[in-house]
Design a protein around this motif. Structure first.
Motif, PDB file in Angstrom:
ATOM      1  N   THR A 137      -4.602  12.218  -4.522  1.00 17.73           N
ATOM      2  CA  THR A 137      -3.863  10.946  -4.519  1.00 17.73           C
ATOM      3  C   THR A 137      -4.772   9.802  -4.067  1.00 17.73           C
ATOM      4  OG1 THR A 137      -1.771  12.075  -4.123  1.00 17.73           O
ATOM      5  CG2 THR A 137      -1.865   9.736  -3.553  1.00 17.73           C
ATOM      6  N   ALA A 138      -5.576  10.051  -3.050  1.00 22.35           N
ATOM      7  CA  ALA A 138      -6.496   9.017  -2.559  1.00 22.35           C
ATOM      8  C   ALA A 138      -7.530   8.660  -3.622  1.00 22.35           C
ATOM      9  CB  ALA A 138      -7.184   9.489  -1.280  1.00 22.35           C
ATOM     10  N   GLU A 139      -8.003   9.659  -4.355  1.00 23.08           N
ATOM     11  CA  GLU A 139      -9.000   9.396  -5.387  1.00 23.08           C
ATOM     12  C   GLU A 139      -8.393   8.619  -6.556  1.00 23.08           C
ATOM     13  OE1 GLU A 139     -10.348  13.397  -5.825  1.00 23.08           O
ATOM     14  OE2 GLU A 139     -11.882  13.152  -4.275  1.00 23.08           O
ATOM     15  N   ALA A 191     -16.519   6.469 -12.823  1.00 27.55           N
ATOM     16  CA  ALA A 191     -17.272   6.213 -11.597  1.00 27.55           C
ATOM     17  C   ALA A 191     -16.761   7.084 -10.450  1.00 27.55           C
ATOM     18  CB  ALA A 191     -17.194   4.733 -11.226  1.00 27.55           C
ATOM     19  N   ILE A 192     -15.455   7.139 -10.277  1.00 26.47           N
ATOM     20  CA  ILE A 192     -14.902   7.952  -9.192  1.00 26.47           C
ATOM     21  C   ILE A 192     -15.106   9.435  -9.486  1.00 26.47           C
ATOM     22  CG2 ILE A 192     -12.810   8.547  -7.888  1.00 26.47           C
ATOM     23  CD1 ILE A 192     -14.050   5.735  -7.295  1.00 26.47           C
ATOM     24  N   GLY A 193     -14.998   9.826 -10.744  1.00 23.19           N
ATOM     25  CA  GLY A 193     -15.271  11.212 -11.107  1.00 23.19           C
ATOM     26  C   GLY A 193     -16.712  11.594 -10.817  1.00 23.19           C
ATOM     27  N   THR A 194     -17.633  10.685 -11.086  1.00 22.31           N
ATOM     28  CA  THR A 194     -19.038  10.933 -10.800  1.00 22.31           C
ATOM     29  C   THR A 194     -19.273  11.012  -9.298  1.00 22.31           C
ATOM     30  OG1 THR A 194     -19.653   9.825 -12.851  1.00 22.31           O
ATOM     31  CG2 THR A 194     -21.392  10.089 -11.205  1.00 22.31           C
ATOM     32  N   LEU A 195     -18.596  10.184  -8.540  1.00 28.36           N
ATOM     33  CA  LEU A 195     -18.670  10.255  -7.083  1.00 28.36           C
ATOM     34  C   LEU A 195     -18.167  11.614  -6.596  1.00 28.36           C
ATOM     35  CD1 LEU A 195     -19.045   9.083  -4.241  1.00 28.36           C
ATOM     36  CD2 LEU A 195     -16.762   8.074  -4.472  1.00 28.36           C
ATOM     37  N   ARG A 196     -17.033  12.066  -7.138  1.00 29.87           N
ATOM     38  CA  ARG A 196     -16.480  13.367  -6.731  1.00 29.87           C
ATOM     39  C   ARG A 196     -17.454  14.496  -7.037  1.00 29.87           C
ATOM     40  NH1 ARG A 196     -10.540  13.931  -9.120  1.00 29.87           N
ATOM     41  NH2 ARG A 196     -10.696  15.869  -7.977  1.00 29.87           N
ATOM     42  N   LEU A 197     -18.020  14.493  -8.230  1.00 28.54           N
ATOM     43  CA  LEU A 197     -18.990  15.511  -8.622  1.00 28.54           C
ATOM     44  C   LEU A 197     -20.206  15.483  -7.703  1.00 28.54           C
ATOM     45  CD1 LEU A 197     -19.987  17.684 -10.608  1.00 28.54           C
ATOM     46  CD2 LEU A 197     -20.896  15.822 -11.996  1.00 28.54           C
ATOM     47  N   SER A 198     -20.688  14.292  -7.410  1.00 32.80           N
ATOM     48  CA  SER A 198     -21.861  14.145  -6.546  1.00 32.80           C
ATOM     49  C   SER A 198     -21.573  14.656  -5.139  1.00 32.80           C
ATOM     50  CB  SER A 198     -22.306  12.684  -6.497  1.00 32.80           C
ATOM     51  OG  SER A 198     -22.671  12.240  -7.785  1.00 32.80           O
ATOM     52  N   LEU A 199     -20.392  14.362  -4.627  1.00 32.48           N
ATOM     53  CA  LEU A 199     -20.027  14.861  -3.307  1.00 32.48           C
ATOM     54  C   LEU A 199     -19.944  16.387  -3.300  1.00 32.48           C
ATOM     55  CD1 LEU A 199     -17.353  12.211  -2.285  1.00 32.48           C
ATOM     56  CD2 LEU A 199     -19.515  12.674  -1.090  1.00 32.48           C
ATOM     57  N   ASP A 200     -19.375  16.962  -4.352  1.00 27.59           N
ATOM     58  CA  ASP A 200     -19.329  18.426  -4.451  1.00 27.59           C
ATOM     59  C   ASP A 200     -20.741  19.006  -4.500  1.00 27.59           C
ATOM     60  OD1 ASP A 200     -16.563  18.522  -4.416  1.00 27.59           O
ATOM     61  OD2 ASP A 200     -16.366  18.813  -6.581  1.00 27.59           O
ATOM     62  N   ASP A 201     -21.604  18.411  -5.325  1.00 31.76           N
ATOM     63  CA  ASP A 201     -22.991  18.879  -5.419  1.00 31.76           C
ATOM     64  C   ASP A 201     -23.681  18.810  -4.059  1.00 31.76           C
ATOM     65  OD1 ASP A 201     -22.615  19.195  -8.146  1.00 31.76           O
ATOM     66  OD2 ASP A 201     -23.812  17.445  -8.714  1.00 31.76           O
ATOM     67  N   TRP A 202     -23.477  17.705  -3.380  1.00 26.38           N
ATOM     68  CA  TRP A 202     -24.116  17.474  -2.075  1.00 26.38           C
ATOM     69  C   TRP A 202     -23.631  18.484  -1.045  1.00 26.38           C
ATOM     70  CZ3 TRP A 202     -21.880  14.549   2.274  1.00 26.38           C
ATOM     71  CH2 TRP A 202     -22.827  14.248   3.271  1.00 26.38           C
TER      72      TRP A 202
END
Length: 85
Positions: free
Chosen positions: A13-15, A46-57
């Protein structure tokens, strides 16, 4: 977050709200109503890419900085953007 459905739901929901907020901010910069759908798609990407990057990190064992994950994943979008030209 992943172990609790309630926490995961709140995160989702926040995303979604971040996507809306980003699209609204971009609409302020580019107010043409005809671009609204494109701006929403860009915000979602953009938010999807942020989510993916956070998961990768989070899953990275090499201590690669989050900024490098973001850079790599946003660069992966570039061929998609260039196809429309």
């Amino acid at each position: 977050m992943r172990s609790s459905d309630a926490l995961s739901g709140r995160k989702d929901t926040a995303e979604i709200q971040m996507e809306r907020d980003l699209a609204d901010a971009m609409s302020t910069l580019w107010p043409d109503p005809a671009q609204r759908t494109q701006l929403r798609i860009a915000a979602m990407m953009a938010i999807g890419t942020l989510r993916l990057s956070l998961d990768d990190w989070r899953n990275d064992t090499s201590d690669t900085p989050l900024a490098q994950h973001l850079d790599r994943n946003f660069r992966a979008l570039m061929p998609l953007a260039n196809d429309g030209e």
